[in-house]
Design a protein around this motif. Structure first.
Motif, mmCIF file in Angstrom:
data_model
loop_
_atom_site.group_PDB
_atom_site.id
_atom_site.type_symbol
_atom_site.label_atom_id
_atom_site.label_comp_id
_atom_site.label_asym_id
_atom_site.label_seq_id
_atom_site.Cartn_x
_atom_site.Cartn_y
_atom_site.Cartn_z
ATOM 1 N N LYS A 1 -6.247 -3.814 -14.642
ATOM 2 C CA LYS A 1 -7.253 -4.010 -13.590
ATOM 3 C C LYS A 1 -6.647 -3.830 -12.205
ATOM 4 O O LYS A 1 -7.267 -3.258 -11.305
ATOM 5 N N THR A 2 -5.415 -4.313 -12.026
ATOM 6 C CA THR A 2 -4.737 -4.132 -10.738
ATOM 7 C C THR A 2 -4.542 -2.654 -10.437
ATOM 8 O O THR A 2 -4.812 -2.187 -9.320
ATOM 9 N N ASN B 1 -7.051 5.419 -13.100
ATOM 10 C CA ASN B 1 -8.062 5.187 -14.122
ATOM 11 C C ASN B 1 -7.667 5.746 -15.487
ATOM 12 O O ASN B 1 -8.517 5.852 -16.383
ATOM 13 N N SER C 1 -4.754 -7.495 -17.365
ATOM 14 C CA SER C 1 -4.798 -7.892 -15.962
ATOM 15 C C SER C 1 -4.081 -6.877 -15.081
ATOM 16 O O SER C 1 -4.529 -6.573 -13.971
ATOM 17 N N ARG D 1 0.729 5.906 -7.506
ATOM 18 C CA ARG D 1 -0.504 6.618 -7.851
ATOM 19 C C ARG D 1 -0.215 8.119 -7.998
ATOM 20 O O ARG D 1 -0.676 8.768 -8.932
ATOM 21 N N ASN E 1 -0.652 -12.544 -13.467
ATOM 22 C CA ASN E 1 -0.464 -11.455 -14.427
ATOM 23 C C ASN E 1 0.767 -11.714 -15.282
ATOM 24 O O ASN E 1 1.820 -12.094 -14.787
ATOM 25 N N GLN F 1 -6.173 -0.086 -11.723
ATOM 26 C CA GLN F 1 -7.469 0.565 -11.518
ATOM 27 C C GLN F 1 -7.952 0.342 -10.087
ATOM 28 O O GLN F 1 -8.533 1.234 -9.472
ATOM 29 N N GLY F 2 -7.691 -0.849 -9.562
ATOM 30 C CA GLY F 2 -8.052 -1.128 -8.175
ATOM 31 C C GLY F 2 -7.253 -0.307 -7.184
ATOM 32 O O GLY F 2 -7.645 -0.177 -6.014
ATOM 33 N N ARG F 3 -6.130 0.263 -7.641
ATOM 34 C CA ARG F 3 -5.300 1.114 -6.788
ATOM 35 C C ARG F 3 -5.516 2.590 -7.075
ATOM 36 O O ARG F 3 -4.737 3.439 -6.651
ATOM 37 N N GLY F 4 -6.549 2.902 -7.843
ATOM 38 C CA GLY F 4 -6.931 4.296 -8.034
ATOM 39 C C GLY F 4 -6.416 4.959 -9.288
ATOM 40 O O GLY F 4 -6.554 6.176 -9.448
ATOM 41 N N ARG G 1 0.817 -1.220 0.000
ATOM 42 C CA ARG G 1 0.000 0.000 0.000
ATOM 43 C C ARG G 1 0.853 1.273 0.000
ATOM 44 O O ARG G 1 0.433 2.308 -0.547
#
Length: 379
Positions: free
Chosen positions: A145-146, A153, A142, A127, A302, A148-151, A120
């Protein structure tokens, strides 16, 4: 177009980032673009902590600022999150210049593997780094998607390629003439000829299971080397973990760092390419092996999920031994056919399409749906 590329990864480093970048620069230059690459070789450097083979630039800010003023780029692309990439990110963002970035390495996972620092924390830094980018170029769906899950976009799919003239199952000219003298063919690669002599001088117990790439903790080589498999295990590559692993697994054949001409010979002779890494974003070696007709065994993570997927060119299984043994049954024409769908021409075309020209009024990143049809093979 004048394109400025800022990267902390460049020759003499040998890795997927450098290979991808070199191929794209060559493609763009051939198309008439003027490309300026700012890399560590232009600066005083220090060895990277825990990875001395990688050199980090010292105080790159001033030179980068001068390059921006002199070159007056029409597009800026930042390859890596190191000192050069960070300096260029600060300069471009400070001047309100649009720029693009790339995500080549699963940095949070690498840092955790080497230091134990929770994902994190490094994910938050990434990020911050990539958020102002007009488009973060990512090699697989893949990994998108990882992220995007961490913010993040603003990610777009930027796939890789393979040189089918360099990596293919055809017998090389050097190999054809090994019954004569390499001096009869002065154009043969010296390292390739030396490797051929070494291979021809020893008896090889089949089947051969091969790994090629960095020899480092994040590549999870223990998962491969500790397997009880028939035949032989071959390792091509170098890195900070090599001495310890070579001492721990002396029964494996260790070939060290090889250039592409020599490496292609190993792909041709191997029966299965074993890829134990669980942290790669793509894995160019997967394409190189398959282009040579060598099927793949890997974990369903991945990289392999996108590059191999359900193509039939390899076997993905959480039991790596099961995957390796099952891959032996794959006809070599299958991985060859699959690898031929990935080209460097398409890679360069995607790259150019994502660039954000200086002076562009729109600030919206390109949409993933605007990409050419992805070659992902995920079910």
């Amino acid at each position: 177009m004048r394109i400025l590329i800022a990267t902390d990864a460049w020759a003499p480093q040998v890795n997927g980032v450098v290979q991808t970048l070199s191929q794209v620069v060559a493609q763009l230059t051939a198309q008439g673009h003027e490309v300026r690459v700012i890399h560590p070789g232009l600066f005083k450097t220090i060895p990277c902590p825990t990875y001395p083979e990688i050199r980090l630039a010292l105080w790159p800010f001033t030179r980068l600022r001068n390059e921006l003023d002199r070159f007056k780029p029409q597009a800026v692309h930042i390859v890596t999150e190191g000192p050069i990439g960070l300096a260029m990110r600060l300069l471009a963002h400070g001047r309100k210049l649009p720029f693009t970035t790339a995500y080549h390495t699963q940095f949070p996972e690498y840092v955790k593997a080497r230091s134990g620092i929770p994902i994190r924390f490094t994910a938050a830094l990434l990020r911050w780094f990539h958020k102002p980018s007009r488009a973060v170029m990512v090699p697989t769906l893949s990994v998108i998607k990882t992220l995007q899950g961490r913010g993040l976009n603003n990610c777009v799919l930027w796939q890789r390629g393979v040189d089918l003239k360099r990596f293919n199952p055809e017998q090389s000219a050097a190999s054809k003439h090994m019954s004569y003298s390499p001096r009869d063919l002065p154009t043969d690669d010296a390292q390739q000829v030396e490797l051929l002599h070494r291979l021809n001088a020893c008896s090889i117990e089949k089947p051969v299971f091969l790994y090629a790439g960095r020899v480092a903790v994040e590549k999870n080589l223990d998962a491969f080397l500790s397997l009880e498999l028939p035949g032989e295990k071959w390792i091509a590559g170098d890195g900070p973990a090599r001495k310890a692993l070579e001492k721990q697994y002396p029964e494996a054949k260790w070939f060290g760092m090889l250039n592409h001409a020599a490496l292609s010979e190993l792909y041709k002779r191997a029966d299965v390419f074993v890829f134990p890494s669980m942290t790669d974003t793509f894995g160019l070696v997967l394409l190189e092996a398959m282009a040579s007709g060598c099927p793949v065994a890997a974990f369903p993570v991945n990289g392999p999920l996108d590059v191999v997927g359900n193509s039939g060119a390899g076997v993905l299984d959480w039991n790596l031994k099961t995957a390796a043994m099952a891959a032996l049954k794959i006809e070599r024409v299958v991985p060859l056919k699959h690898a031929s769908t990935f080209t460097w021409e398409n890679c360069a075309e995607q790259f150019q399409g994502y660039l954000a020209p200086i002076g562009l009024t729109s600030t919206a990143p390109k949409k993933l749906s605007a990409n050419p049809k992805p070659l992902s093979n995920r079910p």
